[in-house]
Design an enzyme around this catalytic site. Structure first.
Site, PDB file in Angstrom:
ATOM      1  N   HIS A  27     -36.884 -93.571 122.569  1.00  0.00           N
ATOM      2  CA  HIS A  27     -37.986 -94.415 123.054  1.00  0.00           C
ATOM      3  C   HIS A  27     -37.501 -95.362 124.146  1.00  0.00           C
ATOM      4  O   HIS A  27     -38.104 -95.460 125.220  1.00  0.00           O
ATOM      5  CB  HIS A  27     -38.575 -95.206 121.877  1.00  0.00           C
ATOM      6  CG  HIS A  27     -39.657 -96.154 122.259  1.00  0.00           C
ATOM      7  ND1 HIS A  27     -41.002 -95.892 122.056  1.00  0.00           N
ATOM      8  CD2 HIS A  27     -39.629 -97.383 122.837  1.00  0.00           C
ATOM      9  CE1 HIS A  27     -41.727 -96.905 122.497  1.00  0.00           C
ATOM     10  NE2 HIS A  27     -40.910 -97.831 122.970  1.00  0.00           N
ATOM     11  N   GLU A  28     -36.406 -96.065 123.862  1.00  0.00           N
ATOM     12  CA  GLU A  28     -35.916 -97.036 124.840  1.00  0.00           C
ATOM     13  C   GLU A  28     -35.371 -96.337 126.088  1.00  0.00           C
ATOM     14  O   GLU A  28     -35.525 -96.836 127.208  1.00  0.00           O
ATOM     15  CB  GLU A  28     -34.847 -97.938 124.216  1.00  0.00           C
ATOM     16  CG  GLU A  28     -35.354 -98.818 123.072  1.00  0.00           C
ATOM     17  CD  GLU A  28     -36.528 -99.712 123.446  1.00  0.00           C
ATOM     18  OE1 GLU A  28     -36.721-100.002 124.640  1.00  0.00           O
ATOM     19  OE2 GLU A  28     -37.278-100.127 122.536  1.00  0.00           O
ATOM     20  N   HIS A  75     -38.185 -95.772 128.389  1.00  0.00           N
ATOM     21  CA  HIS A  75     -38.466 -96.924 129.265  1.00  0.00           C
ATOM     22  C   HIS A  75     -37.484 -96.943 130.431  1.00  0.00           C
ATOM     23  O   HIS A  75     -37.864 -97.230 131.575  1.00  0.00           O
ATOM     24  CB  HIS A  75     -38.339 -98.233 128.480  1.00  0.00           C
ATOM     25  CG  HIS A  75     -39.489 -98.523 127.569  1.00  0.00           C
ATOM     26  ND1 HIS A  75     -40.805 -98.474 127.971  1.00  0.00           N
ATOM     27  CD2 HIS A  75     -39.518 -98.892 126.260  1.00  0.00           C
ATOM     28  CE1 HIS A  75     -41.587 -98.796 126.953  1.00  0.00           C
ATOM     29  NE2 HIS A  75     -40.828 -99.056 125.906  1.00  0.00           N
ATOM     30  N   GLU A  81     -46.241 -98.880 126.776  1.00  0.00           N
ATOM     31  CA  GLU A  81     -45.526 -98.168 125.709  1.00  0.00           C
ATOM     32  C   GLU A  81     -45.857 -96.677 125.676  1.00  0.00           C
ATOM     33  O   GLU A  81     -45.124 -95.895 125.068  1.00  0.00           O
ATOM     34  CB  GLU A  81     -45.864 -98.789 124.347  1.00  0.00           C
ATOM     35  CG  GLU A  81     -45.409-100.225 124.175  1.00  0.00           C
ATOM     36  CD  GLU A  81     -43.898-100.401 124.271  1.00  0.00           C
ATOM     37  OE1 GLU A  81     -43.165 -99.442 123.952  1.00  0.00           O
ATOM     38  OE2 GLU A  81     -43.450-101.488 124.664  1.00  0.00           O
ATOM     39  N   TYR A  88     -49.313-101.454 121.303  1.00  0.00           N
ATOM     40  CA  TYR A  88     -48.464-100.470 120.642  1.00  0.00           C
ATOM     41  C   TYR A  88     -49.311 -99.405 119.945  1.00  0.00           C
ATOM     42  O   TYR A  88     -48.919 -98.238 119.864  1.00  0.00           O
ATOM     43  CB  TYR A  88     -47.545-101.147 119.622  1.00  0.00           C
ATOM     44  CG  TYR A  88     -46.290-101.702 120.229  1.00  0.00           C
ATOM     45  CD1 TYR A  88     -45.205-100.882 120.503  1.00  0.00           C
ATOM     46  CD2 TYR A  88     -46.176-103.050 120.537  1.00  0.00           C
ATOM     47  CE1 TYR A  88     -44.035-101.383 121.059  1.00  0.00           C
ATOM     48  CE2 TYR A  88     -45.019-103.569 121.098  1.00  0.00           C
ATOM     49  CZ  TYR A  88     -43.955-102.734 121.356  1.00  0.00           C
ATOM     50  OH  TYR A  88     -42.808-103.223 121.917  1.00  0.00           O
TER      51      TYR A  88
END
Length: 721
Positions: A482-483, A486, A511, A655
Site C-alpha cells: 500500500h505504502e 503511494h 487512498e 479511507y
C-alpha cells in the site's frame, strides 16, 4: 552494479547534511526569497495589468523551488536520531507554516489574483485549475471576510492550529512509553520478540520492557494468552500520549470557530466543499448506509468470537474468567486464533516466506512489469559517484536507509523517473507508523526542463536478528505494498506544477490508487512470486531454521499452495468488524467536525464521545462495563489519532469512500489479469501521472470509461442487496 543505461541519473539525489542551525537559516532564506517574489509582484503589477503569467506563474514557480527544500526541512523531525535536529525541524516547520498563513492572507496579492482570475484568460487545463484553486484558496483563508477584528481572529486561529498540529505530531513521534512484564505475563508471545526486548534491572529485575511501537504492540495483543496483559497493553496504549488530549480539543473548537467566521455551518462543511463528496450530507449518508449494512455481520462475528473465547477459557480451565463479554483487547487475539483454528492460518509459518528484502524486491518487480519501470539500488561506491559532494553518506539520513534510482524501461523510453528511499525499522524519535513522504516533488521549471521527484517510505517493521531476517506477516505485506503504491504515485506523476504532483489529490481519492494495489497481495500468482523462504537466504539462516524447527531439510522455496489458499480464504473473515472499526474513526471525525452550534462543540466530552461511539458502532466492550462502572473516560484514543490533526480532518471517511473507487478500478480492469502490462501502463498514464492536475472524478471516468459505481465495493464486502 547498475546497468550502463541506468548508471548516471541526470539529477543528483537530495542531500541530508543539515545541522540544527542550518535548518533555521535555510528556512529564513526560503521565506525571505518567497516574500520578495510576492512583494515584487505587488510593486510591479496593478489589477489592470494582472494576468496568469505575471501574477500566478511567478508564485507557482516560487512554490516549486520552495518545495524542493521545505519538504526535507520538515522531514527531519520524523526520521532524525538527533533530538536537536528534530527540534530545529519542528521550529522550521512552524516558521514555514506561519509564513504560509501570512502569504495566504495577503490582500494586496489576492487583489491581483482576483483581477487575473476575472479576466478568464485562455489557459491550458492545469494552469486553469491552478488559478481556480488559488483564487478559492485565498477566500477560504479569510480574504472573503472584511478586514478588521474577525479577519484578525481568523488569522490567529490559523496560526494556533498550525502550532497544535506540529506539537501533536511531535508528541506522537517522540512517545517512548513502555511497560515491564515478566516472561510469564507474556506467555504465548513469540519468543523471538520476547528475547529481543530490553532486560530489566533493580525493581524490574526479571522483567522485559515492552514499548508501544508496532513490532512490540501488535504481536503482544495477538499472542499474549494472559487477558490481563492484553488489557493493560491495550488501555495504556490508548493513553500513551495524553498530553495531546487538550491539543485535540482545542483544535476541533478552533476549527469550528474558523469555519463559522467564513460563513460555513461547521468545519466539515468547509473541508468537504472542495472534495469529491462536496457536502457533509453525502458523507453522512454513505457512512450511515454502510453502518446499516455492516452492523448485522458485526454482531454475528462477535457471537462467533465470543464462543471461541469461552471455548478457549474452558480448555485452559479458566472458566472463572468468562464474564460473557468480548473486549477490545480480546479482538486481535481471538481473531488470530480463529484464523489458525478454522482456516489453518499459521501466521508465524507464513512470515517465514516473506523476508523483508526479498519481498521488497518482488514488489518492485511487480511495479516494473506493470508500469514499465526499472528500480536500481544505489549502494557502496555508487553512492559516492552519484552524490554531488562525492560522499555517499550525504544522500541518506540514516545508515539503514536504502535508496533506489527509478527509471522508465525501454518500452517507456528509458528516461529517469526519480529517487525512492526506504527507511524500514523503528528507532527512537522516529515516526511510529507506516507512511510515504514526498521529499521533493516533480514539476516543469521555467526553462521547460523536468525536475524529478524523490519520495520516501518510512515504516516500522521488526529488525533482523542473527538467526532471522526481518520477516513480514501477511498484513504487513499488504501495508508495505500500500505504502509503496503511494510512493509509485509520487514517482510517476507528470504535472507542470508541484502543487498537483503525485498524491496531492483530494483526500477522498488519495487512498484509492494504493487501496487498489492491495488486491495484488490477495492474488495467488503474486503471493507465490513475492514469497521466498528465509532459509534460502544464507547458510546461517538455514542452520538457524533447522535448529529452531527441528527440520532436517529446508521447506519449499516458494510458499506452498495450501498456505496461499488459507490466506486468500481469510480475506473477509471478521471483515465487518474491521470495517466497523474504520466506520468508528470516520463517524467520530464527522461528529467532532459537524456540531450544530459552537456551544455544542465547546461542551463536547471528547474522550467519552470517542469511546461511546466505538462501543455503539463496533459493539466491542471496554473497561466501562467493569462492575457496572459506566466510566467512558478510561481512554483517550483521539490523542493518538494523528490523521485528524495531520490533514484528514473531516476527511477520514476517504479511507472507506475511496475503497468504492479502488474496488471499481480493480474488478473492472485488473481482476482477470492483475499483471496485464498494457492496462498497467494505461493506468499509470491515465490515473497516476495526472496527480491532482484535473478533477479526480474526471480521472476516474477517463480510466473506467464511465462514472464510478458502488457495485464492486459492496459485492466485495458481501453486502449487495
Amino acid at each position: 552494479m547498475a546497468p550502463p543505461q541506468y548508471r548516471k541519473p541526470p539529477q543528483a539525489p537530495p542531500k541530508f547534511t543539515a545541522t540544527p542551525s542550518s535548518l533555521i537559516e535555510d528556512t529564513h532564506k526560503l521565506i525571505d526569497r518567497s516574500r520578495a517574489v510576492q512583494d515584487a509582484i505587488v510593486k510591479d503589477i496593478n489589477p489592470e495589468k494582472a494576468s496568469f503569467a505575471n501574477v500566478l506563474l511567478p508564485m507557482a514557480r516560487d512554490d516549486n523551488k520552495m518545495a524542493i527544500e521545505s519538504h526535507i526541512i520538515g522531514f527531519y523531525q520524523a526520521v532524525s536520531t538527533d533530538q536537536k535536529l528534530r527540534d530545529a525541524s519542528t521550529e522550521a516547520e512552524k516558521l514555514l507554516d506561519e509564513f504560509a498563513i501570512e502569504s495566504s492572507m495577503r490582500e494586496d496579492v489576492f487583489n491581483l489574483v482576483d483581477a487575473a482570475f476575472k479576466k478568464s484568460e485562455s489557459l491550458d487545463p492545469e494552469s486553469r485549475r491552478l488559478i481556480e484553486k488559488d483564487h478559492k484558496g485565498y477566500i477560504r483563508n479569510g480574504l472573503g471576510v472584511p478586514a478588521g477584528p474577525m479577519r484578525d481572529r481568523f488569522k490567529e486561529i490559523k496560526k494556533r492550529l498550525s502550532e497544535i498540529s506540529i506539537a501533536f505530531q511531535k508528541n506522537l513521534n517522540e512517545e517512548n512509553g513502555a511497560l515491564w512484564f515478566t516472561r510469564e505475563e507474556l506467555d504465548g508471545v513469540p519468543e523471538d520478540l520476547v528475547a529481543s526486548l530490553e532486560k530489566g534491572s533493580g525493581e524490574n529485575s526479571g522483567k522485559v520492557k515492552l514499548t508501544f511501537k508496532y513490532p512490540d504492540l501488535f504481536p503482544t495483543l495477538k499472542y499474549a494468552k494472559n487477558a490481563k496483559t492484553r488489557q493493560k497493553v491495550f488501555v495504556e496504549n490508548e493513553n500513551k500520549c495524553n498530553k495531546n488530549v487538550p491539543l485535540f480539543r482545542e483544535a476541533i473548537i478552533l476549527r469550528d470557530e474558523a469555519a463559522r467566521i467564513l460563513g460555513y455551518s461547521n468545519h466539515a462543511e468547509f473541508r468537504i466543499e472542495d472534495k469529491m463528496a462536496k457536502t457533509p450530507k453525502t458523507v453522512d449518508d454513505f457512512l450511515s448506509d454502510l453502518r446499516t449494512r455492516l452492523a448485522p455481520g458485526g454482531e454475528k462475528e462477535i457471537q462467533k468470537l465470543l464462543a471461541l473465547k469461552q471455548e478457549d477459557l474452558k480448555s485452559r480451565g479458566d472458566e472463572e474468567s468468562d464474564d460473557g463479554h468480548y473486549y477490545l483487547w480480546d479482538h486481535r487475539y481471538y481473531d488470530r486464533l480463529m484464523l489458525e483454528r478454522d482456516y489453518s492460518l499459521d501466521q508465524q509459518k507464513i512470515t517465514e516466506y516473506f523476508p523483508l528484502q526479498t519481498t521488497i524486491r518482488g514488489m518492485l518487480h511487480i511495479f516494473e512489469e506493470l508500469f514499465g519501470l526499472a528500480f536500481v539500488e544505489i549502494v557502496g561506491e555508487e553512492r559516492n559517484e552519484i552524490a554531488d559532494s562525492g560522499k555517499g553518506s550525504d544522500i541518506v539520513w540514516h545508515e539503514e536507509v536504502q535508496v533506489f534510482s527509478v527509471w522508465d524501461d525501454e518500452g517507456e523510453g528509458s528516461g529517469f523517473v526519480g529517487y525512492l528511499y526506504l527507511d524500514l525499522f523503528p528507532r527512537e524519535g522516529k515516526y511510529g507508523h507506516a507512511a510515504n513522504f514526498n521529499l521533493q516533488p516533480g514539476y516543469i521549471d521555467e526553462n521547460g526542463t523536468r525536475r524529478y521527484p524523490a519520495t520516501a517510505l518510512v515504516c516500522n517493521f521488526s529488525k533482523p536478528t542473527p538467526k532471522k531476517p526481518s520477516l513480514l506477516k501477511h498484513d504487513e505485506v499488504v501495508t508495505l505494498f500500500h505504502e509503496l503504491g503511494h510512493g509509485i504515485h509520487d514517482l510517476v506523476s507528470r504535472t507542470t506544477y508541484s502543487r498537483f504532483h503525485g498524491t496531492n489529490t483530494v483526500r477522498d481519492f488519495v487512498e484509492a490508487p494504493s487501496q487498489m494495489l492491495e488486491n495484488w497481495c490477495w492474488t495467488r500468482s503474486q503471493l507465490k512470486a513475492l514469497s521466498h523462504h528465509y532459509s534460502y537466504l544464507s547458510s546461517d539462516y538455514e542452520a538457524a531454521f533447522k535448529e529452531s524447527s527441528g527440520a532436517s531439510e529446508k521447506p519449499e522455496e516458494r510458499i506452498p499452495d495450501e498456505l496461499i489458499d488459507n490466506i486468500i480464504k481469510t480475506k473477509h473473515v471478521n471483515d465487518a468488524l474491521f470495517n466497523l472499526r474504520q466506520l468508528h474513526f470516520g463517524m467520530f471525525d464527522m461528529t467532532v467536525h459537524e456540531p450544530s452550534s459552537h456551544k455544542e462543540i465547546e461542551a463536547l466530552k471528547v474522550s467519552e464521545t470517542y469511546n461511546k461511539l466505538r462501543k455503539d458502532i463496533s459493539k466491542l466492550d471496554g473497561p466501562e462495563v467493569f462492575e457496572g462502572s459506566n466510566d467512558w473516560t478510561w481512554g483517550n484514543g483521539q490523542a493518538t489519532f494523528g490523521h485528524l490533526i495531520g490533514g484528514y480532518d473531516a476527511g477520514y471517511y476517504g479511507y472507506l469512500s475511496s475503497q468504492v473507487y479502488s474496488a471499481d478500478m480493480f474488478y473492472s480492469v485488473f481482476e482477470a489479469n492483475p499483471m496485464n502490462g498494457k492496462e498497467g501502463r494505461r493506468y499509470r498514464h491515465t490515473v497516476l501521472e495526472r496527480g491532482g492536475s484535473q478533477e479526480e472524478m474526471q480521472t476516474l471516468e477517463d480510466f473506467l470509461g464511465r462514472k464510478p459505481s458502488t457495485e464492486a465495493f459492496y459485492k466485495e464486502l458481501g453486502l449487495t442487496k
